[in-house]
Write a protein that holds these residues in place. Structure first.
Motif, PDB file in Angstrom:
ATOM      1  N   ARG A  90      30.390  76.832   2.515  1.00  0.00           N
ATOM      2  CA  ARG A  90      30.291  75.374   2.502  1.00  0.00           C
ATOM      3  C   ARG A  90      29.244  74.885   1.515  1.00  0.00           C
ATOM      4  NH1 ARG A  90      26.835  73.760   7.089  1.00  0.00           N
ATOM      5  NH2 ARG A  90      25.722  75.578   7.859  1.00  0.00           N
ATOM      6  N   ARG A 137      30.689  73.440  -2.002  1.00  0.00           N
ATOM      7  CA  ARG A 137      31.512  72.232  -2.003  1.00  0.00           C
ATOM      8  C   ARG A 137      31.251  71.426  -3.273  1.00  0.00           C
ATOM      9  NH1 ARG A 137      29.349  68.920   2.238  1.00  0.00           N
ATOM     10  NH2 ARG A 137      29.852  70.759   3.481  1.00  0.00           N
ATOM     11  N   SER A 190      35.440  72.294   9.801  1.00  0.00           N
ATOM     12  CA  SER A 190      34.489  73.299   9.342  1.00  0.00           C
ATOM     13  C   SER A 190      34.542  74.502  10.285  1.00  0.00           C
ATOM     14  CB  SER A 190      33.072  72.713   9.323  1.00  0.00           C
ATOM     15  OG  SER A 190      32.136  73.686   8.919  1.00  0.00           O
ATOM     16  N   PRO A 232      36.658  73.481  -1.199  1.00  0.00           N
ATOM     17  CA  PRO A 232      36.461  73.136   0.225  1.00  0.00           C
ATOM     18  C   PRO A 232      36.139  71.657   0.414  1.00  0.00           C
ATOM     19  CG  PRO A 232      34.507  74.195  -0.628  1.00  0.00           C
ATOM     20  CD  PRO A 232      35.509  74.230  -1.747  1.00  0.00           C
ATOM     21  N   GLU A 261      36.223  73.432   5.264  1.00  0.00           N
ATOM     22  CA  GLU A 261      35.269  74.412   4.732  1.00  0.00           C
ATOM     23  C   GLU A 261      35.217  75.597   5.679  1.00  0.00           C
ATOM     24  OE1 GLU A 261      31.392  72.667   4.512  1.00  0.00           O
ATOM     25  OE2 GLU A 261      31.089  72.702   6.679  1.00  0.00           O
ATOM     26  N   THR A 297      33.194  79.696   6.263  1.00  0.00           N
ATOM     27  CA  THR A 297      32.179  80.658   5.836  1.00  0.00           C
ATOM     28  C   THR A 297      32.158  81.825   6.810  1.00  0.00           C
ATOM     29  OG1 THR A 297      29.850  80.883   5.178  1.00  0.00           O
ATOM     30  CG2 THR A 297      30.278  79.604   7.152  1.00  0.00           C
TER      31      THR A 297
END
Length: 330
Positions: free
Chosen positions: A3, A6, A16, A49, A53, A55
């Motif tokens: 994220r 971005r 997210s 993203p 997003e 991760t």
């Protein structure tokens, strides 16, 4: 992609997701989930993203080995779980997935306390259950691991005839392509139906399946704890379009034919031939309800030498022909 990459000037993503990968996690299930997010996040397949997003989280930042040996490098340390819409735990090989580290487990408990929904993908449901985070929740596991779940968690019965389950703030799926459908469900909820459909179409997956869609696999009434029979059923499942003879099946299992017949009858009340036919017909039912393949093509896919033989066997089991079954939407 994390994220922090971005594009500048973009607002907060609508969805997210933080991933926790178990040692020997299933790469395909993880990749399917991520790709739905990636394709929904931006125009075309540019992968920025923006709307979504994602991760990979870690307590050590060491690469995590998948079940195929491919390593995935985490991109963010464990922090505040409230930064995410969902925390997704991706499990993997049932015999090689250890309990999560105390740091990961504590993080998941903090997420639950903060009311961040937790998602178990593949054997991620086992991991959440082991961490004490599934009490009072229904959970979905693959038909392949149904008996394993019963053995590990006595008194609990998982759902193994749906592709995923949403039970309040716990979401679980059976793995494989079902993780793409669960991800599409989340994209539709938080980003939009058009973005969810776009992701699946680019991935050459039909429109999103709802949670209650059945898993393709061995019928649950054929599950057993008998190791010989379990292995026989899995071999049958892996050889549907070109069925093995019972002699070949016995040879592959390293047991005498009479021994296989005795175990199958004791465990299931069926002969190996009858069990094999049920698996093939269940596969045919799945194709009838989820594809537009012709009856002739489905007969071949289910290992029948011709469509007339298939129609007779199907009618003997269900009381109607395959065509009538398909029209009824059963």
């Amino acid at each position: 992609m994390d994220r922090h990459s971005r594009p500048p000037g973009r607002g907060t993503p609508r969805l997210s997701v933080g991933f926790i990968l178990a040692h020997r996690f299933t790469l395909g299930a993880f990749a399917n989930f991520v790709d739905v997010l990636r394709l929904a996040a931006d125009e075309g397949d540019r992968s920025r993203p923006i709307l979504c997003e994602w991760t990979v989280l870690s307590d050590t930042m060491r690469p995590v080995a998948s079940s195929s040996g491919v390593l995935v490098q985490p991109t963010e340390r464990l922090g505040d779980p409230a930064h995410f819409t969902y925390i997704v735990v991706v499990g993997g090989l049932i015999d090689e997935t250890p309990a999560l580290s105390p740091e990961h487990t504590a993080y998941l408990h903090r997420a639950a306390a903060a009311r961040v929904p937790l998602v178990g993908v593949c054997t991620g449901a086992f991991i959440l259950q082991r961490a004490g985070l599934m009490d009072g929740y229904r959970c979905c596991v693959s038909w392949f691991h149904h008996a394993d779940f019963l053995e590990q968690f006595s008194g609990l019965t998982p759902v193994s005839d749906q592709i995923f389950i949403v039970d309040r703030d716990r979401l679980t799926c059976s793995g494989g392509t079902s993780s793409a459908h669960l991800a599409a469900h989340l994209v539709e909820k938080h980003v939009g139906r058009a973005q969810a459909r776009k992701s699946l179409h680019i991935m050459i997956i039909d429109d999103a399946l709802r949670a209650e869609k059945p898993q393709p696999g061995i019928p649950l009434d054929l599950t057993t704890t008998d190791e010989i029979v379990k292995k026989a059923l899995l071999l049958m499942q892996q050889n549907i379009d070109a069925p093995l003879s019972i002699a070949d099946l016995s040879r592959r299992l390293g047991v005498a034919r009479r021994q296989l017949e005795r175990h199958t009858h004791s465990a299931l009340g069926l002969t190996p031939t009858d069990a094999y036919k049920i698996i093939r017909l269940e596969h045919a039912e799945f194709l009838l309800t989820t594809t537009d393949q012709s009856v002739t093509d489905i007969a071949a896919a289910a290992g029948f030498c011709d469509s007339s033989h298939f129609v007779r066997a199907f009618k003997a089991r269900r009381g109607v022909t395959p065509s009538v079954f398909r029209k009824s939407g059963a």
